[in-house]
Write a protein that holds these residues in place. Structure first.
Motif, PDB file in Angstrom:
ATOM      1  N   PRO A   5       0.805  -1.206   0.000  1.00 56.86           N
ATOM      2  CA  PRO A   5       0.000   0.000   0.000  1.00 56.86           C
ATOM      3  C   PRO A   5       0.848   1.270   0.000  1.00 56.86           C
ATOM      4  CG  PRO A   5      -0.837  -1.553   1.611  1.00 56.86           C
ATOM      5  CD  PRO A   5       0.444  -2.113   1.050  1.00 56.86           C
ATOM      6  N   VAL A   6       2.060   1.181   0.539  1.00 57.03           N
ATOM      7  CA  VAL A   6       2.930   2.343   0.593  1.00 57.03           C
ATOM      8  C   VAL A   6       3.296   2.808  -0.810  1.00 57.03           C
ATOM      9  CG1 VAL A   6       5.173   3.157   1.389  1.00 57.03           C
ATOM     10  CG2 VAL A   6       3.829   1.648   2.837  1.00 57.03           C
ATOM     11  N   ASP A  11      -3.367   9.336  -4.375  1.00 62.21           N
ATOM     12  CA  ASP A  11      -4.700   9.728  -4.838  1.00 62.21           C
ATOM     13  C   ASP A  11      -5.620   8.505  -4.918  1.00 62.21           C
ATOM     14  OD1 ASP A  11      -6.638  11.625  -5.894  1.00 62.21           O
ATOM     15  OD2 ASP A  11      -6.362  10.554  -7.798  1.00 62.21           O
ATOM     16  N   LEU A  12      -5.084   7.380  -5.403  1.00 63.46           N
ATOM     17  CA  LEU A  12      -5.865   6.152  -5.475  1.00 63.46           C
ATOM     18  C   LEU A  12      -6.237   5.692  -4.061  1.00 63.46           C
ATOM     19  CD1 LEU A  12      -7.117   3.735  -6.940  1.00 63.46           C
ATOM     20  CD2 LEU A  12      -4.859   2.662  -6.912  1.00 63.46           C
ATOM     21  N   ARG A  15      -9.107   7.593  -2.811  1.00 57.91           N
ATOM     22  CA  ARG A  15     -10.338   7.150  -3.475  1.00 57.91           C
ATOM     23  C   ARG A  15     -10.839   5.835  -2.871  1.00 57.91           C
ATOM     24  NH1 ARG A  15     -10.843   8.787  -9.302  1.00 57.91           N
ATOM     25  NH2 ARG A  15      -9.599  10.655  -9.524  1.00 57.91           N
ATOM     26  N   LEU A  16      -9.909   4.927  -2.588  1.00 59.16           N
ATOM     27  CA  LEU A  16     -10.287   3.648  -1.973  1.00 59.16           C
ATOM     28  C   LEU A  16     -10.824   3.862  -0.568  1.00 59.16           C
ATOM     29  CD1 LEU A  16      -7.250   1.469  -3.109  1.00 59.16           C
ATOM     30  CD2 LEU A  16      -9.570   1.440  -4.059  1.00 59.16           C
ATOM     31  N   LEU A  17     -10.202   4.763   0.175  1.00 54.87           N
ATOM     32  CA  LEU A  17     -10.682   5.073   1.523  1.00 54.87           C
ATOM     33  C   LEU A  17     -12.078   5.682   1.477  1.00 54.87           C
ATOM     34  CD1 LEU A  17      -7.482   6.387   3.308  1.00 54.87           C
ATOM     35  CD2 LEU A  17      -8.868   4.420   3.970  1.00 54.87           C
ATOM     36  N   ARG A  18     -12.358   6.467   0.453  1.00 53.79           N
ATOM     37  CA  ARG A  18     -13.698   7.048   0.296  1.00 53.79           C
ATOM     38  C   ARG A  18     -14.730   5.926   0.179  1.00 53.79           C
ATOM     39  NH1 ARG A  18     -13.476  10.148  -4.606  1.00 53.79           N
ATOM     40  NH2 ARG A  18     -12.078  11.493  -3.421  1.00 53.79           N
ATOM     41  N   ALA A  19     -14.432   4.928  -0.634  1.00 51.39           N
ATOM     42  CA  ALA A  19     -15.353   3.794  -0.799  1.00 51.39           C
ATOM     43  C   ALA A  19     -15.454   2.989   0.501  1.00 51.39           C
ATOM     44  CB  ALA A  19     -14.887   2.898  -1.940  1.00 51.39           C
ATOM     45  N   LYS A  20     -14.334   2.785   1.161  1.00 52.04           N
ATOM     46  CA  LYS A  20     -14.327   2.036   2.426  1.00 52.04           C
ATOM     47  C   LYS A  20     -15.143   2.779   3.485  1.00 52.04           C
ATOM     48  CE  LYS A  20     -10.985  -0.113   5.540  1.00 52.04           C
ATOM     49  NZ  LYS A  20     -10.353   0.622   6.619  1.00 52.04           N
ATOM     50  N   ASP A  21     -15.002   4.092   3.545  1.00 56.76           N
ATOM     51  CA  ASP A  21     -15.779   4.891   4.490  1.00 56.76           C
ATOM     52  C   ASP A  21     -17.275   4.810   4.198  1.00 56.76           C
ATOM     53  OD1 ASP A  21     -13.480   5.654   5.803  1.00 56.76           O
ATOM     54  OD2 ASP A  21     -13.370   7.637   4.860  1.00 56.76           O
ATOM     55  N   GLY A  41     -14.250   6.371  -8.486  1.00 51.38           N
ATOM     56  CA  GLY A  41     -13.884   6.964  -9.762  1.00 51.38           C
ATOM     57  C   GLY A  41     -12.870   6.163 -10.552  1.00 51.38           C
ATOM     58  N   VAL A  42     -12.906   4.835 -10.402  1.00 50.62           N
ATOM     59  CA  VAL A  42     -12.007   3.955 -11.154  1.00 50.62           C
ATOM     60  C   VAL A  42     -12.826   2.815 -11.751  1.00 50.62           C
ATOM     61  CG1 VAL A  42      -9.976   4.489  -9.742  1.00 50.62           C
ATOM     62  CG2 VAL A  42     -11.416   2.571  -9.108  1.00 50.62           C
ATOM     63  N   SER A  43     -12.209   2.025 -12.619  1.00 55.91           N
ATOM     64  CA  SER A  43     -12.915   0.892 -13.213  1.00 55.91           C
ATOM     65  C   SER A  43     -13.149  -0.190 -12.158  1.00 55.91           C
ATOM     66  CB  SER A  43     -12.101   0.302 -14.369  1.00 55.91           C
ATOM     67  OG  SER A  43     -10.975  -0.393 -13.869  1.00 55.91           O
ATOM     68  N   GLU A  44     -14.112  -1.063 -12.433  1.00 54.23           N
ATOM     69  CA  GLU A  44     -14.451  -2.131 -11.493  1.00 54.23           C
ATOM     70  C   GLU A  44     -13.265  -3.052 -11.219  1.00 54.23           C
ATOM     71  OE1 GLU A  44     -18.108  -4.190 -12.520  1.00 54.23           O
ATOM     72  OE2 GLU A  44     -18.874  -2.337 -13.404  1.00 54.23           O
ATOM     73  N   ALA A  45     -12.606  -3.502 -12.268  1.00 54.54           N
ATOM     74  CA  ALA A  45     -11.474  -4.419 -12.092  1.00 54.54           C
ATOM     75  C   ALA A  45     -10.338  -3.738 -11.334  1.00 54.54           C
ATOM     76  CB  ALA A  45     -10.978  -4.915 -13.443  1.00 54.54           C
ATOM     77  N   HIS A  46     -10.066  -2.499 -11.673  1.00 58.27           N
ATOM     78  CA  HIS A  46      -8.993  -1.771 -10.995  1.00 58.27           C
ATOM     79  C   HIS A  46      -9.349  -1.555  -9.528  1.00 58.27           C
ATOM     80  CE1 HIS A  46      -5.432   0.646 -10.627  1.00 58.27           C
ATOM     81  NE2 HIS A  46      -6.128   1.718 -10.266  1.00 58.27           N
ATOM     82  N   PHE A  47     -10.621  -1.240  -9.261  1.00 58.71           N
ATOM     83  CA  PHE A  47     -11.047  -1.043  -7.874  1.00 58.71           C
ATOM     84  C   PHE A  47     -10.853  -2.313  -7.058  1.00 58.71           C
ATOM     85  CE2 PHE A  47     -14.081  -1.605  -4.492  1.00 58.71           C
ATOM     86  CZ  PHE A  47     -13.788  -0.503  -3.703  1.00 58.71           C
ATOM     87  N   ALA A  48     -11.390  -3.432  -7.537  1.00 59.10           N
ATOM     88  CA  ALA A  48     -11.322  -4.688  -6.783  1.00 59.10           C
ATOM     89  C   ALA A  48      -9.871  -5.093  -6.514  1.00 59.10           C
ATOM     90  CB  ALA A  48     -12.052  -5.794  -7.542  1.00 59.10           C
TER      91      ALA A  48
END
Length: 163
Positions: A5-6, A11-12, A15-21, A41-48
């Protein structure tokens, strides 16, 4: 290929924390990957892929953990019927709730409730964040995988002996 994760783009990660929140705030709602990807704000595959890389578990498993954690708190701290707790925490079926709850925690919802509420002196000096972390269900293995292992199955294809 596996970056920690480091090394992920800050920015990504935001965005992931926004979804987690959003999942944390409304774990009772349906959160398909498509919806989470839109929030991020990313594609489904990229998000997962990125979510699992950043937080160590897939988004669906994270959501299940939050739902079970909330259900355990309601069982312990309220006198709501188990059916109401199941529906309030996002389950569409009491049977699915009970089976998944037992698969994850090792106990039925009624057994958790039967253990009773802790007294104030038992947890009074422990910070809430530590108490919550200690009570968090361990969901490092997918529920379907736990069932398969309990039934004696394996993930490995059977090896045939060569003559």
């Amino acid at each position: 290929m596996n970056a920690s994760p480091v090394t992920q783009d800050p920015d990504l990660l935001r965005r992931l924390l926004r979804a987690k929140d959003r999942m944390d705030a409304a774990s009772h709602e349906e959160w398909p990957v498509e919806r989470l990807a839109q929030v991020s704000g990313v594609s489904e595959a990229h998000f997962a892929r990125s979510f699992k890389q950043a937080f160590g578990i897939p988004p669906h498993r994270y959501l299940l953990t939050r739902r079970i954690e909330r259900a355990m708190a309601l069982l312990r701290d309220t006198d709501l019927p188990i059916t109401d707790i199941a529906f309030d925490t996002g389950w569409a079926s009491l049977g699915t709730f009970g089976r998944t709850f037992r698969d994850i925690t090792g106990e039925s919802p009624s057994a958790v409730r039967a253990r009773g509420k802790p007294t104030a002196h038992e947890i009074g000096r422990v910070p809430v964040c530590i108490a919550n972390a200690a009570r968090r269900p361990d969901l490092t293995t997918a529920v379907s995988e736990k069932r398969r292992l309990a039934a004696g199955g394996t993930n490995e294809p059977e090896q045939q002996e060569s003559p």
